[in-house]
Every structure is written in structure tokens, then in C-alpha cells.
Design a protein around this motif. Structure first.
Motif, PDB file in Angstrom:
ATOM      1  N   ASN A 162     -74.250  28.992  38.009  1.00  0.00           N
ATOM      2  CA  ASN A 162     -75.475  28.516  38.707  1.00  0.00           C
ATOM      3  C   ASN A 162     -76.272  27.536  37.696  1.00  0.00           C
ATOM      4  O   ASN A 162     -77.529  27.420  37.846  1.00  0.00           O
ATOM      5  N   GLN A 163     -75.606  26.865  36.896  1.00  0.00           N
ATOM      6  CA  GLN A 163     -76.151  25.863  35.967  1.00  0.00           C
ATOM      7  C   GLN A 163     -75.307  24.819  35.709  1.00  0.00           C
ATOM      8  O   GLN A 163     -74.172  24.897  35.044  1.00  0.00           O
ATOM      9  N   SER A 164     -75.500  23.661  36.022  1.00  0.00           N
ATOM     10  CA  SER A 164     -74.916  22.333  35.895  1.00  0.00           C
ATOM     11  C   SER A 164     -75.254  22.000  34.558  1.00  0.00           C
ATOM     12  O   SER A 164     -76.242  22.403  33.979  1.00  0.00           O
ATOM     13  N   ILE A 165     -74.387  20.950  34.081  1.00  0.00           N
ATOM     14  CA  ILE A 165     -74.533  20.163  32.939  1.00  0.00           C
ATOM     15  C   ILE A 165     -74.531  18.703  33.336  1.00  0.00           C
ATOM     16  O   ILE A 165     -74.125  18.253  34.614  1.00  0.00           O
ATOM     17  N   TYR A 166     -75.159  17.729  32.568  1.00  0.00           N
ATOM     18  CA  TYR A 166     -75.329  16.364  32.805  1.00  0.00           C
ATOM     19  C   TYR A 166     -74.524  15.444  31.695  1.00  0.00           C
ATOM     20  O   TYR A 166     -75.129  15.662  30.856  1.00  0.00           O
TER      21      TYR A 166
ATOM     22  N   VAL B 263     -74.891  27.604  23.901  1.00  0.00           N
ATOM     23  CA  VAL B 263     -75.133  28.304  25.329  1.00  0.00           C
ATOM     24  C   VAL B 263     -76.545  28.062  25.501  1.00  0.00           C
ATOM     25  O   VAL B 263     -77.548  28.114  24.833  1.00  0.00           O
ATOM     26  N   VAL B 264     -76.954  27.677  26.929  1.00  0.00           N
ATOM     27  CA  VAL B 264     -78.181  27.754  27.491  1.00  0.00           C
ATOM     28  C   VAL B 264     -78.243  28.855  28.648  1.00  0.00           C
ATOM     29  O   VAL B 264     -77.409  28.680  29.755  1.00  0.00           O
ATOM     30  N   ALA B 265     -79.170  29.676  28.659  1.00  0.00           N
ATOM     31  CA  ALA B 265     -79.147  30.594  29.586  1.00  0.00           C
ATOM     32  C   ALA B 265     -80.540  30.884  30.279  1.00  0.00           C
ATOM     33  O   ALA B 265     -81.647  30.731  29.351  1.00  0.00           O
ATOM     34  N   ASP B 266     -80.616  31.314  31.486  1.00  0.00           N
ATOM     35  CA  ASP B 266     -81.991  31.674  32.182  1.00  0.00           C
ATOM     36  C   ASP B 266     -81.969  33.087  32.614  1.00  0.00           C
ATOM     37  O   ASP B 266     -81.141  33.007  33.761  1.00  0.00           O
ATOM     38  N   CYS B 267     -82.478  33.834  32.181  1.00  0.00           N
ATOM     39  CA  CYS B 267     -82.284  35.049  32.609  1.00  0.00           C
ATOM     40  C   CYS B 267     -83.449  35.284  33.862  1.00  0.00           C
ATOM     41  O   CYS B 267     -84.510  34.968  33.682  1.00  0.00           O
ATOM     42  N   THR B 268     -82.913  36.002  34.915  1.00  0.00           N
ATOM     43  CA  THR B 268     -83.901  35.901  36.090  1.00  0.00           C
ATOM     44  C   THR B 268     -84.834  37.013  36.263  1.00  0.00           C
ATOM     45  O   THR B 268     -85.762  37.210  37.045  1.00  0.00           O
ATOM     46  N   GLY B 269     -84.641  37.893  35.335  1.00  0.00           N
ATOM     47  CA  GLY B 269     -85.782  39.017  35.215  1.00  0.00           C
ATOM     48  C   GLY B 269     -87.018  38.297  34.649  1.00  0.00           C
ATOM     49  O   GLY B 269     -86.830  37.295  33.860  1.00  0.00           O
ATOM     50  N   HIS B 270     -88.282  38.954  34.763  1.00  0.00           N
ATOM     51  CA  HIS B 270     -89.415  38.166  34.383  1.00  0.00           C
ATOM     52  C   HIS B 270     -90.174  39.076  33.198  1.00  0.00           C
ATOM     53  O   HIS B 270     -89.760  40.145  33.029  1.00  0.00           O
ATOM     54  N   GLY B 271     -90.969  38.335  32.375  1.00  0.00           N
ATOM     55  CA  GLY B 271     -91.616  39.133  31.422  1.00  0.00           C
ATOM     56  C   GLY B 271     -90.862  39.648  30.411  1.00  0.00           C
ATOM     57  O   GLY B 271     -89.755  39.147  29.919  1.00  0.00           O
TER      58      GLY B 271
ATOM     59  N   TYR C  79     -76.402  16.847  28.567  1.00  0.00           N
ATOM     60  CA  TYR C  79     -77.449  17.597  28.468  1.00  0.00           C
ATOM     61  C   TYR C  79     -77.492  19.009  29.380  1.00  0.00           C
ATOM     62  O   TYR C  79     -76.747  19.185  30.234  1.00  0.00           O
ATOM     63  N   MET C  80     -77.841  20.102  28.788  1.00  0.00           N
ATOM     64  CA  MET C  80     -77.767  21.250  29.160  1.00  0.00           C
ATOM     65  C   MET C  80     -79.240  21.806  29.372  1.00  0.00           C
ATOM     66  O   MET C  80     -80.058  21.686  28.429  1.00  0.00           O
ATOM     67  N   SER C  81     -79.491  22.495  30.488  1.00  0.00           N
ATOM     68  CA  SER C  81     -80.956  23.033  30.931  1.00  0.00           C
ATOM     69  C   SER C  81     -80.847  23.801  31.890  1.00  0.00           C
ATOM     70  O   SER C  81     -79.957  24.154  32.760  1.00  0.00           O
ATOM     71  N   THR C  82     -82.034  24.769  31.842  1.00  0.00           N
ATOM     72  CA  THR C  82     -82.393  25.455  32.943  1.00  0.00           C
ATOM     73  C   THR C  82     -83.178  25.066  34.016  1.00  0.00           C
ATOM     74  O   THR C  82     -83.337  23.795  33.913  1.00  0.00           O
ATOM     75  N   ASP C  83     -83.559  25.633  34.975  1.00  0.00           N
ATOM     76  CA  ASP C  83     -84.058  25.006  36.294  1.00  0.00           C
ATOM     77  C   ASP C  83     -85.716  24.869  36.330  1.00  0.00           C
ATOM     78  O   ASP C  83     -86.302  24.508  37.104  1.00  0.00           O
ATOM     79  N   GLY C  84     -86.370  25.296  34.978  1.00  0.00           N
ATOM     80  CA  GLY C  84     -87.785  25.163  34.896  1.00  0.00           C
ATOM     81  C   GLY C  84     -88.428  23.814  35.162  1.00  0.00           C
ATOM     82  O   GLY C  84     -89.521  23.525  35.596  1.00  0.00           O
TER      83      GLY C  84
ATOM     84  N   PRO D 218     -91.910  27.770  26.490  1.00  0.00           N
ATOM     85  CA  PRO D 218     -92.146  29.027  27.390  1.00  0.00           C
ATOM     86  C   PRO D 218     -93.013  28.926  28.054  1.00  0.00           C
ATOM     87  O   PRO D 218     -94.235  28.396  27.886  1.00  0.00           O
ATOM     88  N   LYS D 219     -93.196  29.839  29.432  1.00  0.00           N
ATOM     89  CA  LYS D 219     -94.278  29.918  30.205  1.00  0.00           C
ATOM     90  C   LYS D 219     -95.361  30.793  29.948  1.00  0.00           C
ATOM     91  O   LYS D 219     -96.515  30.538  30.084  1.00  0.00           O
ATOM     92  N   ASP D 220     -94.942  31.794  29.219  1.00  0.00           N
ATOM     93  CA  ASP D 220     -95.820  32.976  28.640  1.00  0.00           C
ATOM     94  C   ASP D 220     -95.219  33.379  27.302  1.00  0.00           C
ATOM     95  O   ASP D 220     -94.953  32.484  26.691  1.00  0.00           O
ATOM     96  N   ILE D 221     -95.839  34.277  26.878  1.00  0.00           N
ATOM     97  CA  ILE D 221     -95.780  34.740  25.547  1.00  0.00           C
ATOM     98  C   ILE D 221     -94.388  35.243  25.072  1.00  0.00           C
ATOM     99  O   ILE D 221     -93.836  34.551  24.344  1.00  0.00           O
ATOM    100  N   VAL D 222     -93.365  35.733  26.092  1.00  0.00           N
ATOM    101  CA  VAL D 222     -92.124  35.958  25.809  1.00  0.00           C
ATOM    102  C   VAL D 222     -91.437  35.369  27.103  1.00  0.00           C
ATOM    103  O   VAL D 222     -92.233  34.782  28.065  1.00  0.00           O
ATOM    104  N   SER D 223     -90.112  34.656  26.803  1.00  0.00           N
ATOM    105  CA  SER D 223     -89.456  34.092  27.821  1.00  0.00           C
ATOM    106  C   SER D 223     -88.201  34.682  28.252  1.00  0.00           C
ATOM    107  O   SER D 223     -87.397  35.241  27.483  1.00  0.00           O
ATOM    108  N   GLY D 224     -87.708  34.224  29.712  1.00  0.00           N
ATOM    109  CA  GLY D 224     -86.458  34.924  29.861  1.00  0.00           C
ATOM    110  C   GLY D 224     -85.258  33.718  29.613  1.00  0.00           C
ATOM    111  O   GLY D 224     -84.053  33.980  30.015  1.00  0.00           O
ATOM    112  N   ASP D 225     -85.893  32.415  29.191  1.00  0.00           N
ATOM    113  CA  ASP D 225     -84.790  31.425  28.716  1.00  0.00           C
ATOM    114  C   ASP D 225     -84.527  31.649  27.334  1.00  0.00           C
ATOM    115  O   ASP D 225     -85.429  31.988  26.354  1.00  0.00           O
TER     116      ASP D 225
END
Length: 729
Positions: A616-620, A534-542, A663-668, A513-520
Motif C-alpha cells: 500500500n505504499q509506492s516509492i518514487y 523502511v518507511v511505515a504508516d500504522c493505520t491505528g491512531h494515537g 523517495y519513500m513516503s507515507t500518505d500524509g 508528526p500530527k500529534d504528540i505520538v505518531s503512527g508513522d
């Protein structure tokens, strides 16, 4: 003669992670402590956040083996908890004080300072019994029993184990009951009471079979096999060891497969069957070489060397041949011990080489190796003595700090009494002065009436300013509290990696995680013969991003677990509808800033097929060094929320091969800016890296991904949350 021993399993939970991740966790917690002013106390229930953060930080320092800091922060938590108990003497505050004692005891236990650990655990036990929490009391009793077992005080150990069993409900807490049964089995085994040891190991086997816990069933088979081997019942022992081997192979737990082979080889050697003993030892060696743990590799090489040396002694006609083989494996073991700096292993290796050289008549070389054995043995003794000295010094400092704290509290109580007496005297003086001033005020009231009105207006203005300032400070405190509570809630929702690995052994999770809480966030469930990842990336922040991730997890539970919707395309459609319903009260332009990028994989364990749907999320998929990107069915800035504008979607389908990695991943990861290049990592570089590492063991893949990320990022700021899940069947 070779000392033959078997691996006996205990039932514990392991905290997986790496030192970089732990270091980041410590930095984050220190930042929270600074923000909350966590080393101070308000003597109210608000202190529970401070205490929780301090205890978590203490445990992180234990993991990093920085015991002085671990004791420091656990002791601060204890002091704040004691003030909380003094101010609010209810079960909640007593539980936090018990947690503080537990944290101090845990630190001493990891230092193998069992006397002080027992003292702190017993303080915890007293509070647990006062609050009437039978579950927590049972866990504490079991822990005290374990410490007495470490000290060979078997009578006390079993007393605490049996007390723990009386308090815990076998129906609702089967895992905890199995742990206590297993501990009793180990204690009886160490006393060579094999019938009782067998009884309790069998109870663990019965319970684990009832709930379908194959990992614990395997451990039970292995422990029962050890009991039979120690009694010389070799056929029964082999039967149980092979049952353990079958479960380990079925779950693809390579380390347990190697341990099973080692135990089986020991039985063969006790039967005098060197050929089969060597064959199984070499199988274990091959597996451990693939895993790459240098300590275990060193041990197996030394064991094989000892077996060859035993064979050389018993078969004079092939003495030189077997001695040369023994020397080869002893030397390999020594080199591995030297690489990891394990002094005890280095010392024992030189002892083996000295004995071997003497066997073949090389007196000079035998003497040289013996001198090296003495040198490293003495070095080890000095290390142990030094550790005891440091431990004694820390114990002294800890006791001194406790005494200073008590004296400080007594001094503060005396000061408070003196201040109270002074306040009473001042109050009497104030009353007299007030009567005089009231009379004077009446006399001059009329002349100063206009002046008082002006002063009143100024006073009201000042009060309003102070009120507004107080409101701002209160809101800031509430925001910080909400962020920390959000973090704790988010962590409780994420399923542990161990539970996923129980169904998919060849899986790893990299979560930074980037901060204390994570959008992923990630989500997993096993439904019959199908696994859902399931792997997800919520575009809201904080906090909003974290909130959206919790909503996503809740909706996935409802859709997959309760409604039994198992088609990834239908899952993603249902999830989009659920999220739209949740966000329906938002303004249109505000809704456009929210969204969720997501990938959903379903694995059919019978047909070995993988089904994928994404937004909006590929797998490899990587096979034979070739990386294939599987594009998502939905590509929009709003991710999953754009599904209303699209036609019906169809999931991607592929049959998985044995060594094919997914491999499943977010864009971070790919969006991270490098310190030196000032450019993004990019998808092309990411695909190349996956192609290079996909044949490694999954733990090594996790390490390579995190190491590459840290090197690329350097000292630059992390720009987004990072989440990668890799797996193969």
C-alpha cells in the motif's frame, strides 16, 4: 599581510532541524505543559514528567535564541526539582535537579555568559558526584573544562579534562573519550605545545580507526595537519590534509571537502605557491556555491580577494590586474555579508576595499571605504555593548528571582509553623468539644435513630459519587502520562538522522508528526555492504498507532539484524506474520481496523542496485526530471496484514545511477487539505514537485518540501503524520 588560519574541528553533536519544526515543537510542548499543569508541583515522583517537559521546552527556546523564556522554564524545572529533593531525597530526584542546573547552564553558555554558566555547571557537578554516576559526572567535568578553555584559563581547563578521563570507561564510551582527547589536543595547540597536541590528536585517530569511525578519522587527520602547518612542516601537513580530503570525498561530505581545500590552499600560500593556492581556493568556492551557505561563501570570496591583493603587492608588474581581481571578490563577499546582515563581515570587507584602493592610488575611494569600515565597526561595538547590557540585566533578574524564591520558601516555612501551632490548639479544643458532643449524642440517640439511617444512606451516595469522580480524574491523568511516556519511548527507538547519513551522506528525512505520538515511523540498518531503509504508516491512531510502530521496529530488528533475512520480499512476509501473531487475540472486526502500509528498500553498495517491496505504499524514482512511481506488490485496505491472501511476491529491482533520487513516503503529504483550495495535495502534484527539486542538494530538497507543505496547509489543520525519506548514492 594576510592572516592565515586553519579550521580546527571539535567533536560535538548537532541538533538538525528548521525553525518551523522547532516552532511546532515549542507549541506542542506548551500544550503538554498546560495539560499537565506542569508549572505546579506535587512534590512526588510524578513531577519527573513535568520537569522533563520544562527542560525540553527550555532547550527548544535556546535553539530559537529566546534566552529569557529558556531561563524561565529551566528555572521552574529547578524549583520543582528542589521541592522533589526536599520531599524524596533519593538519587532519582537529585538527578532531575542536576538536569535542571544543566539546562540553566546550557542557556548561559549559548549567550557566551561563561561566568554564570560555570556557576550552574558546578552546582550540577556537586549533585552528580553525590549520586555516584561516573558517566554523567565525567560529561559535566568535560563541559566545565570547555568553558574554562573559552576563557583562556588553560590550567583549569586541563585539570577538569583529566578528571573527566579518570572517571570514564574507554572500552564502553569511546565517543566520549575521543571528545575529551580532542579537547585536550585543542587546549595544548592553543598554548603552542605542539608535541602534546599531536599526542592527543593521535589518540583520537587511533580510537576512531579501531572502531571504523571514518568521520572522526578525517577530523583527526585535519587537526594533525594543522599542528604540522603551525610548525612550518608543510609536507607533513599536506599529507594529512589530503588524507582528510580523501575521507571527505569518500563520504561525499561536500562541506568537509571544501574545508580540506581551504586548509590545503593556506599551506600552498605559506609556501609562496600562489598558483596552486588559487586553484584549490577556487575548488572550495565551487563546492560552497553548490551548498549555498551565504556566510561561508562570503568568507571564501574575501579570502580569495586577500590572496589577490597579496599577489598585487609582491608583483608590481601585474599590480592592476591582480587588484581588479581582488576588488571583484571583495565586492562579492561584501554583497553576501549584506544579504545575511553580518555586521562584522561587512566592516572587514570595507577595510579590505579601503586598503586595496590605497594600493592602486585611488585615495578618494579608499577614504570612502574607510569611513564605511569605521561606521560598521562602531555599529558592531554598539551591538556588543547592547548585548552585554541585556545579559547583565538578565543576570540581575535571574539572581533576583532566586532570592525571591528563597525568601518565599522561608516565609512558607514560618507560615507552616504558625499553622501547626494553631492546629494543636484547635485539636485540644476539639477533644473537649467531642466529649461534650458524645454525651449529648447518647442522650438523643434513640429519638434520631431513623434520621441517622437516612443521613447515612445519603452520605454513602455522596461518597460513591466522589469516588467515581476521583476514578475518572485518575484515569485521565494516567492517559496523559501514558501518551507522554509513549512519545519518549518512540523517540528513543527512532535512529538518529546523523547515524544514517554516516553511511548515506546524500539523504534527508522530513518527519512532521500530527500529534504528540505518531503512527508513522522509519527504520534503518547497515548489514555488511547492504543498507536497509523502511518507511511505515500504522493505520491505528494515537497511542495504539505508536504502539504498533514500536512493535514494527522491534520485529524489523529481529528479522533483519538477528535472523539475517535480507530479501525485502521475505522481510515483508516475515513482518506480516509477526504482526498477525502480535494481534492474534483481537476480535476479527477490531483486527480489520488495524494495519500497516510499508515500503522496504535494500541498497547494495557494491553493485549499486536497489531492491524494493511494499504494501500500500509506492516509492518514487526521479532521474533527469522524469518521475517514475514504483507501485507496491500488495494493495489492500489492510496493508501488510493482507499478505495471507496473496501469492509469493517478488521484489522490484533497479540499478541506481549517480544522480538518481529515490523517495519513500507515507500518505500524509499528498492527503493534506489546502487552506485555500480545500482540496488534497494529491500524488500528481507531489510527483511534479519531486521532478522539480531532485537536482538540488538534499538539505535544499528537505527545505523545499517542508516549505511547500506549510504554504499549502496554511492555517488549516494537519490531518495526518508526514514522513518522507529521500536519498541517492
Amino acid at each position: 599581510m594576510k592572516n592565515i588560519f586553519f579550521v580546527t574541528f571539535i567533536l560535538v553533536s548537532f541538533n538538525k532541524g528548521n525553525l518551523n519544526a522547532q516552532s511546532r515543537a515549542v507549541d506542542s510542548l506548551l500544550s503538554v505543559i498546560k495539560t499537565l499543569n506542569a508549572e505546579s508541583s506535587s512534590a512526588s515522583l510524578d513531577d519527573t514528567i513535568r520537569i522533563s517537559t520544562l527542560i525540553t521546552l527550555s532547550k527548544e527556546y535556546v535553539t530559537l535564541r529566546d534566552y529569557a523564556k529558556a531561563i524561565k522554564y529551566a528555572s521552574i524545572a529547578k524549583i520543582i526539582s528542589e521541592k522533589l529533593v526536599a520531599a524524596v531525597a533519593i538519587s532519582v530526584s537529585k538527578n532531575w535537579l542536576a538536569n535542571s542546573f544543566q539546562s540553566i547552564a546550557y542557556t548561559f553558555e549559548n549567550q557566551e555568559n561563561y561566568a554564570n554558566a560555570l556557576s550552574q555547571y558546578k552546582k550540577e557537578l556537586k549533585l552528580r558526584e553525590e549520586t555516584g554516576n561516573n558517566y554523567k559526572t565525567s560529561l559535566c567535568l568535560n563541559k566545565i573544562g570547555e568553558l574554562y578553555n573559552y576563557q583562556d584559563n588553560f590550567a583549569a581547563s586541563m585539570d577538569y579534562y583529566y578528571r573527566a578521563l579518570k572517571l570514564i570507561d574507554e572500552v564502553n564510551y569511546k565517543d566520549e573519550v575521543m571528545t575529551i582527547y580532542n579537547n585536550l589536543g585543542i587546549t595544548y595547540d592553543r598554548q603552542k605545545n605542539y608535541s602534546k597536541s599531536f599526542e592527543y590528536y593521535s589518540k583520537v585517530l587511533k580510537l576512531s580507526t579501531e572502531i571504523g569511525d571514518k568521520a572522526t578519522m578525517g577530523i583527526s587527520y585535519s587537526n594533525i595537519g594543522t599542528v604540522y602547518a603551525e610548525q612550518g612542516k608543510f609536507e607533513e601537513s599536506l599529507d594529512y590534509f589530503f588524507k582528510f580530503l580523501n575521507i571527505a570525498e569518500g563520504s561525499k561530505n561536500q562541506r568537509n571537502v571544501a574545508i580540506a581545500y581551504l586548509n590545503i590552499s593556506n599551506v600552498y600560500e605559506m609556501q609562496g605557491d600562489f598558483d596552486r593556492s588559487f586553484a584549490t581556493q577556487f575548488k572550495a568556492l565551487k563546492i560552497l556555491e553548490e551548498i549555498g551557505n551565504k556566510g561561508e561563501l562570503a568568507l571564501i570570496n574575501s579570502n580569495i580577494g586577500v590572496s589577490f591583493m597579496s599577489k598585487a603587492k609582491k608583483n608590481p608588474s601585474e599590480k592592476n590586474k591582480n587588484a581588479q581581481e581582488a576588488k571583484k571578490y571583495f565586492t562579492t563577499g561584501l554583497q553576501l555579508y549584506q544579504k545575511i546582515g553580518q555586521v562584522e563581515g561587512i566592516s572587514q570587507s570595507y577595510a579590505y576595499l579601503s586598503e586595496l584602493e590605497e594600493l592602486i592610488g585611488n585615495t578618494k575611494s579608499s577614504l570612502q571605504n574607510y569611513k564605511l569600515y569605521i561606521q560598521f565597526r562602531d555599529s558592531l561595538t554598539k551591538l556588543i555593548d547592547n548585548e552585554k547590557s541585556i545579559r547583565a540585566e538578565m543576570n540581575y533578574e535571574f539572581e533576583q528571582k532566586e532570592n525571591i524564591t528563597k525568601l518565599e520558601q522561608e516565609r512558607k516555612q514560618d507560615d507552616a509553623k504558625q499553622i501547626n501551632d494553631k492546629q494543636k490548639s484547635l485539636l485540644n479544643m476539639f477533644i473537649v468539644a467531642f466529649v461534650f458532643m458524645a454525651a449529648l449524642a447518647i442522650f438523643i440517640f434513640r429519638s434520631n435513630r431513623h434520621k441517622q439511617k437516612a443521613n447515612k444512606i445519603i452520605t454513602l451516595q455522596k461518597l460513591e459519587v466522589e469516588r467515581q469522580k476521583s476514578l475518572v480524574e485518575e484515569k485521565q491523568s494516567q492517559i496523559l502520562s501514558s501518551i507522554n511516556y509513549a512519545k519518549r519511548i518512540q523517540e528513543s527507538i527512532l535512529i538518529s538522522e546523523d547515524k544514517i547519513i554516516a553511511h548515506l551522506p546524500n539523504l534527508f528525512i522530513t518527519y512532521i508528526p500530527k500529534d504528540i505520538v505518531s503512527g508513522d515511523f522509519y527504520w534503518y540498518s547497515k548489514q555488511g555492504h547492504e543498507s536497509f531503509i523502511v518507511v511505515a504508516d500504522c493505520t491505528g491512531h494515537g497511542v495504539p498507532g505508536a504502539f504498533l510502530s514500536m512493535v514494527g521496529s522491534t520485529l524489523l530488528n529481529e528479522i533483519i539484524t538477528h535472523k539475517k533475512i535480507h530479501d525485502p520480499a521475505l522481510i515483508i512476509t516475515s513482518l506480516a506474520a509477526g504482526l498477525s501473531g502480535t494481534l492474534i487475540n483481537k476480535e476479527k472486526e477490531e483486527l480489520n481496523t488495524d494495519g500497516m502500509d510499508i515500503s522496504i528498500c535494500k541498497i547494495d553498495h557494491i553493485t549499486k542496485k536497489l531492491y524494493f517491496a511494499g504494501a500500500n505504499q509506492s516509492i518514487y524514482i526521479v532521474d533527469n526530471y522524469q518521475t517514475q512511481e514504483i507501485k507496491p506488490q500488495i494493495s489492500s485496505i489492510n496493508g501488510i496484514l493482507a499478505i495471507d491472501n496473496l501469492e509469493k511476491i517478488t521484489p522490484f529491482e533497479i540499478t541506481l545511477k549517480p544522480n538518481m533520487m529515490v523517495y519513500m513516503s507515507t500518505d500524509g503529504y499528498v492527503d493534506q487539505i489546502g487552506e485555500e483550495t480545500k482540496k488534497k495535495f494529491l500524488t500528481s502534484r507531489y510527483e511534479k514537485l519531486l521532478g522539480q527539486i531532485h537536482t538540488l542538494a538534499v538539505e535544499k530538497q528537505r527545505y523545499m518540501l517542508e516549505e511547500t507543505f506549510d504554504e499549502w496547509k496554511g492555517e488549516s489543520k494537519q490531518i495526518d503524520d508526514v514522513l518522507i525519506i529521500g536519498f541517492k548514492i
